[in-house]
Design a protein around this motif. Structure first.
Motif, PDB file in Angstrom:
ATOM      1  N   LEU B  89     -16.138  32.140  -4.203  1.00 40.94           N
ATOM      2  CA  LEU B  89     -15.356  32.031  -5.436  1.00 40.94           C
ATOM      3  C   LEU B  89     -16.220  31.881  -6.687  1.00 40.94           C
ATOM      4  O   LEU B  89     -17.221  31.179  -6.690  1.00 40.94           O
ATOM      5  CB  LEU B  89     -14.402  30.835  -5.356  1.00 40.94           C
ATOM      6  CG  LEU B  89     -13.290  30.909  -4.310  1.00 40.94           C
ATOM      7  CD1 LEU B  89     -12.421  29.651  -4.386  1.00 40.94           C
ATOM      8  CD2 LEU B  89     -12.445  32.167  -4.476  1.00 40.94           C
ATOM      9  N   ALA B  90     -15.758  32.556  -7.760  1.00 37.77           N
ATOM     10  CA  ALA B  90     -16.277  32.286  -9.104  1.00 37.77           C
ATOM     11  C   ALA B  90     -15.235  31.385  -9.760  1.00 37.77           C
ATOM     12  O   ALA B  90     -14.037  31.671  -9.710  1.00 37.77           O
ATOM     13  CB  ALA B  90     -16.433  33.580  -9.888  1.00 37.77           C
ATOM     14  N   VAL B  91     -15.693  30.283 -10.345  1.00 36.27           N
ATOM     15  CA  VAL B  91     -14.764  29.269 -10.839  1.00 36.27           C
ATOM     16  C   VAL B  91     -14.905  29.073 -12.348  1.00 36.27           C
ATOM     17  O   VAL B  91     -16.018  28.889 -12.859  1.00 36.27           O
ATOM     18  CB  VAL B  91     -14.989  27.918 -10.109  1.00 36.27           C
ATOM     19  CG1 VAL B  91     -14.001  26.864 -10.596  1.00 36.27           C
ATOM     20  CG2 VAL B  91     -14.874  28.108  -8.599  1.00 36.27           C
ATOM     21  N   VAL B  92     -13.770  29.121 -13.040  1.00 36.54           N
ATOM     22  CA  VAL B  92     -13.739  28.865 -14.478  1.00 36.54           C
ATOM     23  C   VAL B  92     -13.510  27.376 -14.685  1.00 36.54           C
ATOM     24  O   VAL B  92     -12.531  26.822 -14.180  1.00 36.54           O
ATOM     25  CB  VAL B  92     -12.614  29.661 -15.165  1.00 36.54           C
ATOM     26  CG1 VAL B  92     -12.521  29.293 -16.649  1.00 36.54           C
ATOM     27  CG2 VAL B  92     -12.838  31.169 -15.010  1.00 36.54           C
ATOM     28  N   THR B  93     -14.444  26.739 -15.389  1.00 38.78           N
ATOM     29  CA  THR B  93     -14.313  25.299 -15.613  1.00 38.78           C
ATOM     30  C   THR B  93     -14.171  24.958 -17.094  1.00 38.78           C
ATOM     31  O   THR B  93     -13.870  23.826 -17.446  1.00 38.78           O
ATOM     32  CB  THR B  93     -15.537  24.530 -15.073  1.00 38.78           C
ATOM     33  OG1 THR B  93     -16.680  24.975 -15.794  1.00 38.78           O
ATOM     34  CG2 THR B  93     -15.737  24.775 -13.585  1.00 38.78           C
ATOM     35  N   PHE B 104     -10.054  26.708 -12.140  1.00 38.12           N
ATOM     36  CA  PHE B 104      -9.347  27.684 -11.298  1.00 38.12           C
ATOM     37  C   PHE B 104     -10.305  28.808 -10.913  1.00 38.12           C
ATOM     38  O   PHE B 104     -11.375  28.974 -11.510  1.00 38.12           O
ATOM     39  CB  PHE B 104      -8.120  28.234 -12.022  1.00 38.12           C
ATOM     40  CG  PHE B 104      -8.384  28.626 -13.443  1.00 38.12           C
ATOM     41  CD1 PHE B 104      -8.999  29.845 -13.728  1.00 38.12           C
ATOM     42  CD2 PHE B 104      -8.063  27.769 -14.502  1.00 38.12           C
ATOM     43  CE1 PHE B 104      -9.267  30.199 -15.039  1.00 38.12           C
ATOM     44  CE2 PHE B 104      -8.336  28.127 -15.823  1.00 38.12           C
ATOM     45  CZ  PHE B 104      -8.938  29.337 -16.092  1.00 38.12           C
ATOM     46  N   VAL B 106     -11.394  32.840 -10.150  1.00 41.02           N
ATOM     47  CA  VAL B 106     -11.165  34.240 -10.459  1.00 41.02           C
ATOM     48  C   VAL B 106     -10.785  34.886  -9.121  1.00 41.02           C
ATOM     49  O   VAL B 106     -11.487  34.695  -8.125  1.00 41.02           O
ATOM     50  CB  VAL B 106     -12.438  34.885 -11.030  1.00 41.02           C
ATOM     51  CG1 VAL B 106     -12.192  36.352 -11.362  1.00 41.02           C
ATOM     52  CG2 VAL B 106     -12.901  34.122 -12.277  1.00 41.02           C
TER      53      VAL B 106
END
Lengths: 468, 468
Positions: B89-93, B104, B106
């Motif tokens: 996962l790539a996660v937007v923080t 959450f 991507v």
């Protein structure tokens, strides 16, 4: 069937939400401001994409695809650009379970990353103009969101071009504005947009000029439906987009960018919708004609499918509704909600006389027409609805656009529509004054309606309005 | 023109990179593992999308669009799914300049978010089956990436359906596999894929069964070109996808998901390419025929455009190359690199005899043909190239697929192609044994080639190979 939708006159924003929900166009996503586009809403968007894509390709641009993720450093190179977009960025800081050494942004627009690659691809004047477009999702961290009109993720096309001269770049940005955007919006969406120049305050961050298309919604407010930007050499300079000219001299490129988005679906809803729901212009409609079976008696079901087949062969996008276990009235209301422009009702009573009932969504007019030659009648009705929607929108827009001479009059007139006020009267200070009351300059226009290329041109009018 | 590409026999991965770069298909993006798809690469993808989209719609699915951002909590609901995807996962923080309270992901795939919405939309058995598809970008944080084959962001379609019964879900996942995927890959891509069942080890995280389509590349390795998953009630259970059946009883849905991606562009390159570059099957090709002007003398230029017009009217996707200031040889090499299936060379010498030269990209065969009736000759050549590419690929695949009786033989045979070994001989332990040597079970198949629905079925063969 009263009470399906909040009436427009009672609460316009509520009416809008009702249409979006009940016509099954879209819903809110779980992450703030995101949007789930349901099949019917997406089918409308697919039609927009098909029409726009053909026009963009006819203007010579080719589609490509650039990455969703952009290094933060790219934004920092152009001072206005970073200032404009930094507050709206979504940033990825974790990848594969680890903290990233260099976090990156989810693209809010792609001038920077496309500039980086154009710089590699352009070497000589023979490589110019370089005309690219991409269909993509973008993310802008918006505080107040509304489905289709302002969502943190939206779908759009963004064109990016590089040219050898200022004139060539300017001409291409104008060509896209007219031949791709205005033509689509007026002829297909049936929304007679106003085309003009943005003021410095409303300009795209990093542009030297922004041009726009503004539609009037049913509540008199403006919706910016598309923009085309002259970027000058601002991005060329920071991404080192150089080419050798015919004399072998190194020159900086001139670039443009231009975009339209799922926001146009919001424009469609508010541009033509009424208290019975959406009204989709025939040239756009994914379903142009629904053949509605009243009762499956005396061969009516067979006739419905036979007529649909005939319409389909005539090039009409048609669908049969033979769900006779649901009441006729309920189904009719559903198709009205979805804004299908023409309805053909097929029932045993009419059929006994060799007829069916043709209903126009826009006027509600019903007419008994002969089964024979139905395709021609439907085609005529579709043409009439298309033309009438456009002309009705134009008449409403013109009726609600007034020429005024002072800032106060402009503010008052903008409560119900557009006001046209001399830019020499308004000016930057007047613009700021209006902004306090929620009224903005949508665009500047020449007296003859022609495009202006500088707010310093004499004799310009400012079109002001409240806006979405 | 030697030296344009590294020969396949010398270094196949290098040859692949060369083709991707020199045919101007794609480049690496600035953020690790991302990909810039250039106009010619994207035009090939657009053709794939058009062909696949039509087939998916013919199977009854409707397009929709779900958000890019998915709450992390959604993944955690399905144990295998979270285990499979968490590491990627790539996660937007950070959003809007602030640390987010709830970061959450991507989307790496959308079973979870689509499950959440399907659960809302499905109430009764009348709402089933619910057949959705979306064209979207997805992100998987991969450690080792290669353009088109494995990139951290890629473009794909992902179908998601809900059904009332196990059988209906199974039948639909099989229908998509054959009618949408296999038909496209064999008839359009001209790659005679092997269709089969994944072993438990290779199954999609959260599925009860995964089916796949495996193509053989020019180096004898396998490429998984598409998958169709039976998800059982795993996602229905955790997203509470219930419906009331005809008796008014609440039941859990059965769901499926299925996908194909820009990976297919990699399959195209390695499935048909040769030492002169890409070879694009005519039914897929964005440019089916290039009319190459040799010299603009004695009216040859006019003839070139007249022939192109004739071909265009006959439905051929045609382009004129009249860049006579670039050498003929260089331009010919460029079109060979891009794999345009048929070339028509128009020069004054041939024209003096009423002829032009028709060249097939696949065989290199040249033939002088009459100018009159050119459209028919080109159409015939396109059909021949399409059929020959498919049959050549089939012959190569069959020649490089051997039946073996032991694990050791399977490992040896997989060094140059596919091996078919009884699953009863191999088993889960044999699969693990092979994996140590970089050989995997691509799929299980019944003896008669029919699809298996359980690895416990007697008489299954395992198709093993090295794979991308």
């Amino acid at each position: 069937m009263a009470g399906v939708l909040t009436p427009q006159a009672e609460d316009f924003p509520r009416w809008y939400q009702d249409v979006v929900a009940k016509a099954e166009l879209a819903e809110n996503g779980p992450v703030r401001g995101t949007m789930v586009i349901r099949p019917y809403g997406y089918a409308i968007w697919e039609r927009m994409v098909a029409e726009m894509d053909a026009r963009i390709k006819a203007c010579g641009a080719q589609n490509a695809y650039f990455p969703l993720f952009i290094p933060l450093e790219y934004f920092q190179r152009e001072a206005e650009h970073v200032e404009g977009f930094s507050p709206e960025l979504a940033v990825v800081t974790v990848g594969g379970g680890k903290e990233l050494e260099e976090p990156f942004a989810v693209r809010p627009t792609s001038e920077t990353i496309i500039g980086e690659y154009m710089a590699k691809w352009v070497q000589s004047y023979r490589d110019l103009p370089l005309l690219l477009n991409q269909w993509a999702n973008v993310v802008r961290w918006e505080l107040r969101t509304r489905l289709f009109l302002r969502s943190s993720e939206f779908l759009w096309q963004e064109g990016h071009t590089a040219h050898a001269t200022y004139e060539d770049a300017r001409n291409y940005s104008v060509r896209i504005l007219h031949e791709a955007y205005e033509d689509f919006m007026v002829q297909v969406l049936a929304i007679p947009v106003q085309v003009g120049l943005k003021t410095a305050a409303e300009r795209f961050p990093g542009a030297i000029n922004s041009m726009c298309l503004e539609g009037m919604m049913a509540d008199g407010k403006a919706l910016q439906m598309g923009t085309s930007h002259q970027l000058g050499q601002n991005f060329a300079r920071v991404f080192d987009m150089q080419f050798s000219d015919a004399d072998g001299q190194q020159q900086l490129c001139w670039t443009t960018s231009w975009g339209t988005s799922t926001r146009m679906v919001g424009g469609l809803i508010m541009g033509h919708g009424d208290d019975r729901g959406l009204v989709v212009p025939p040239r756009l409609a994914p379903i142009q004609c629904v053949v509605l079976l009243v009762k499956d008696e005396d061969g009516a079901g067979d006739t419905a499918f036979r007529l649909a087949n005939e319409l389909n062969k005539a090039g009409v996008r048609v669908q049969v509704d033979n769900r006779v276990d649901t009441s006729f009235g309920r189904r009719a209301v559903e198709w009205e909600l979805k804004g299908v422009p023409v309805r053909v009702e097929v029932g045993p009573r009419d059929l006994a006389e060799g007829k069916v009932t043709l209903v126009r969504r826009d006027t509600g007019a019903k007419e008994a027409v002969a089964v024979d030659g139905i395709a021609g009648r439907v085609a005529d009705a579709l043409t009439a609805v298309q033309d009438d929607l456009r002309e009705e929108a134009r008449a409403l827009r013109d009726a609600r656009t007034v020429d005024v001479a002072t800032i106060e009059e402009a503010r008052d007139a903008a409560q119900t529509g557009f006001a046209r006020v001399p830019w020499s009267v308004l000016g930057v200070e007047g613009e700021q004054e209006l902004a306090k009351g929620g009224v903005s300059v949508r665009c500047l226009q020449r007296e003859d309606g022609g495009l202006a290329f500088s707010s310093a041109e004499p004799g310009l009018s400012a079109l002001v309005a409240r806006a979405y």
